[in-house]
Scaffold this active site. Structure first.
Site, PDB file in Angstrom:
ATOM      1  N   GLU A  65     -62.298  -1.996   9.814  1.00  0.00           N
ATOM      2  CA  GLU A  65     -61.515  -3.225   9.639  1.00  0.00           C
ATOM      3  C   GLU A  65     -62.234  -4.504  10.070  1.00  0.00           C
ATOM      4  O   GLU A  65     -61.802  -5.182  11.025  1.00  0.00           O
ATOM      5  CB  GLU A  65     -60.178  -3.106  10.382  1.00  0.00           C
ATOM      6  CG  GLU A  65     -59.345  -1.921   9.923  1.00  0.00           C
ATOM      7  CD  GLU A  65     -57.924  -1.940  10.465  1.00  0.00           C
ATOM      8  OE1 GLU A  65     -57.610  -2.775  11.325  1.00  0.00           O
ATOM      9  OE2 GLU A  65     -57.108  -1.117  10.004  1.00  0.00           O
ATOM     10  N   GLU A 118     -56.649   5.447   7.597  1.00  0.00           N
ATOM     11  CA  GLU A 118     -55.567   5.260   8.570  1.00  0.00           C
ATOM     12  C   GLU A 118     -54.280   4.970   7.825  1.00  0.00           C
ATOM     13  O   GLU A 118     -54.267   4.197   6.866  1.00  0.00           O
ATOM     14  CB  GLU A 118     -55.804   4.055   9.504  1.00  0.00           C
ATOM     15  CG  GLU A 118     -56.830   4.278  10.564  1.00  0.00           C
ATOM     16  CD  GLU A 118     -57.010   3.055  11.483  1.00  0.00           C
ATOM     17  OE1 GLU A 118     -56.043   2.278  11.666  1.00  0.00           O
ATOM     18  OE2 GLU A 118     -58.117   2.895  11.993  1.00  0.00           O
TER      19      GLU A 118
HETATM   20  C1  FCB Z   1     -55.434  -0.583  12.880  1.00  0.00           C
HETATM   21  C2  FCB Z   1     -56.554  -0.204  13.827  1.00  0.00           C
HETATM   22  C3  FCB Z   1     -56.216   0.951  14.740  1.00  0.00           C
HETATM   23  C4  FCB Z   1     -54.788   0.880  15.206  1.00  0.00           C
HETATM   24  C5  FCB Z   1     -53.848   0.715  14.047  1.00  0.00           C
HETATM   25  C6  FCB Z   1     -52.394   0.708  14.424  1.00  0.00           C
HETATM   26  O1  FCB Z   1     -55.565  -1.914  12.526  1.00  0.00           O
HETATM   27  O2  FCB Z   1     -57.708   0.148  13.110  1.00  0.00           O
HETATM   28  O3  FCB Z   1     -57.131   0.965  15.783  1.00  0.00           O
HETATM   29  O4  FCB Z   1     -54.656  -0.122  16.135  1.00  0.00           O
HETATM   30  O5  FCB Z   1     -54.157  -0.473  13.377  1.00  0.00           O
END
Ligand code: FCB
Length: 448
Positions: free
Chosen positions: A171, A357
């Site tokens: 990110e 994620e």
């Molecule tokens: C993302 C991050 C991760 C976590 C999630 C909820 O932005 O990559 O580390 O904090 O959100």
């Protein structure tokens, strides 16, 4: 009661990657063990007012010492892959000074995954920059990009015979905007011009690290994980539509376009004027070197309205009333993920996509019966997996899914207030309890 739309594992290809994800600073703790040096998050969290509950990752889930138990938990879920990150301040204690004890830890961890039948997916940068590099200018300094390539080189020399899947950065948008423009993440700076220069150095460092990985690990599969958002305009007015385009320009295209060989989006380049980053000859070619996959971190869509004078791009995010939200306030929208994946498929030659994620925070409570009942997270997970099937049916080449997260952990500026785990962590006792959602995921993965 499973509804007819509840997805089954057998609805996905047999070689689909099923995982869960974590990151070093959020779970490891042990911040002074075996020669680890401070990261920007240790320093940031120590400043009053930065973290909602005044906490830090100093202890977190104590994963540094409890990793065998945690990998057992992941194995209990039935995942075939585990996404983790490697803390740079464990591996280098100063520029050019390798700390082999730090690498030893990740070697044990990787061997532990392999022994449990899980493929390691290693992220090189999940936000814990060594503080000694911050003191030399951090990501604002071009030399940090070369330092990152040295880090990638050292790690891949040591682990490349066992780790095939590599994610260079997690990110970059958050590093750029939260870290250097909004000041709500480490290093807590508020300078838009610097932020865009940081973004360029992060992308450049991705390109340089990619070269190191290709050199050291011929069979490597390399990508990066972007936080991407489907966007819609608050109204169909021309002004709101244009604002949505601008927001897309910085949120999504600013990273996607250079990675896929288009350079920085010209509309935004022009809109930011003197804040545009310094880009040297050859940088864009390095950044656009072919990758093997794109990691997509998907959480929520955004609704955008024109707001002249507001922020750098004259727009605002509109909080829609009446939509379903997580405890974090993030809109729940499985369809948004389908839209996003279709858009990526249409606009960019990403190659295979992995959801690196996806997850949700809710107000979890450890019940007197020792159980954590979290039906909302279970539904969230099931609905996003069903959405993945729709995206695949629509032709999107999605090949894997990593749930965020294995464990409740240090949720950055939210401290321990926001829980995202499939397993509950009692931070007083360090006891882990698989939540009902974790049990559901395990059943899903063990089913047919
Ligand atoms: C993302 C991050 C991760 C976590 C999630 C909820 O932005 O990559 O580390 O904090 O959100």
């Amino acid at each position: 009661m499973p509804s007819p739309s509840t997805p089954r594992r057998a609805d996905f290809p047999a070689d689909f990657i099923w995982g869960c994800a974590t990151s070093s600073y959020q779970i490891e703790g042990a911040v002074t063990a075996d020669g680890r040096v401070p990261s920007i998050w240790d320093v940031f969290a120590a400043q009053p007012g930065t973290i909602r509950d005044g906490s830090s990752g100093a202890v977190a889930c104590d994963h540094y010492h409890r990793w065998p138990e945690d990998l057992d938990l992941a194995r209990q879920l039935g995942v075939n892959a585990y996404r983790f990150s490697i803390a740079w301040p464990r591996v280098f204690s100063a520029r050019g000074r390798l700390n082999t004890a730090g690498l030893d830890f990740y070697e044990r961890l990787v061997d532990g995954m392999l022994a449990r039948g899980m493929r390691p997916w290693a992220t090189l940068y999940h936000w814990d920059l060594p503080q000694f590099l911050q003191e030399q200018g951090g990501w604002g300094a071009r030399s940090t990009a070369t330092a990152f390539a040295e880090f990638a080189d050292a790690v891949s020399r040591r682990l490349g015979d066992r780790v095939q899947h590599w994610i260079t950065h997690n990110e970059p948008w958050c590093t750029v905007i939260h870290g250097h423009y909004e000041g709500i993440h480490a290093p807590g700076l508020r300078d838009f011009r610097l932020a865009l220069q940081v973004g360029h150095h992060v992308l450049l460092s991705h390109g340089l690290a990619l070269q190191a990985l290709r050199r050291n690990v011929p069979q490597a599969r390399v990508g990066l994980a972007l936080s991407l958002h489907p966007l819609r305009a608050a109204t169909d007015s021309a002004a709101d539509q244009a604002a949505t385009q601008r927001h897309d320009g910085l949120r999504n295209r600013w990273f996607l376009d250079p990675l896929y060989g288009r350079g920085y989006p010209q509309d935004i380049w022009q809109a930011v004027g003197a804040a545009a980053p310094e880009v040297r000859a050859g940088d864009l070619d390095l950044i656009a070197a072919p990758t093997d996959f794109l990691g997509v971190n998907y959480y929520f869509p955004e609704v955008v309205a024109d707001a002249p004078g507001q922020g750098v791009l004259g727009l605002r995010i509109v909080e829609q009333a009446g939509v379903e939200r997580t405890a974090f306030g993030w809109e729940v929208s499985p369809d948004g993920m389908v839209d996003l994946l279709q858009r990526l498929q249409r606009d960019y030659p990403t190659g295979p996509i992995y959801i690196t994620e996806n997850g949700a925070s809710f107000e979890d409570r450890l019940g007197p019966d020792g159980r954590v009942d979290d039906p909302q997270r279970q539904a969230y997970l099931a609905r996003h997996l069903a959405a993945l099937l729709r995206a695949r049916a629509a032709g999107c080449d999605v090949r894997g899914f990593f749930a965020w997260s294995l464990l409740d952990n240090f949720e950055w500026a939210q401290g321990y207030v926001r829980r995202f785990g499939l397993a509950y962590v009692d931070f007083q006792t360090q006891q882990r309890v698989l939540k009902a959602s974790g049990q559901w995921y395990a059943q899903f993965l063990h089913g047919r």
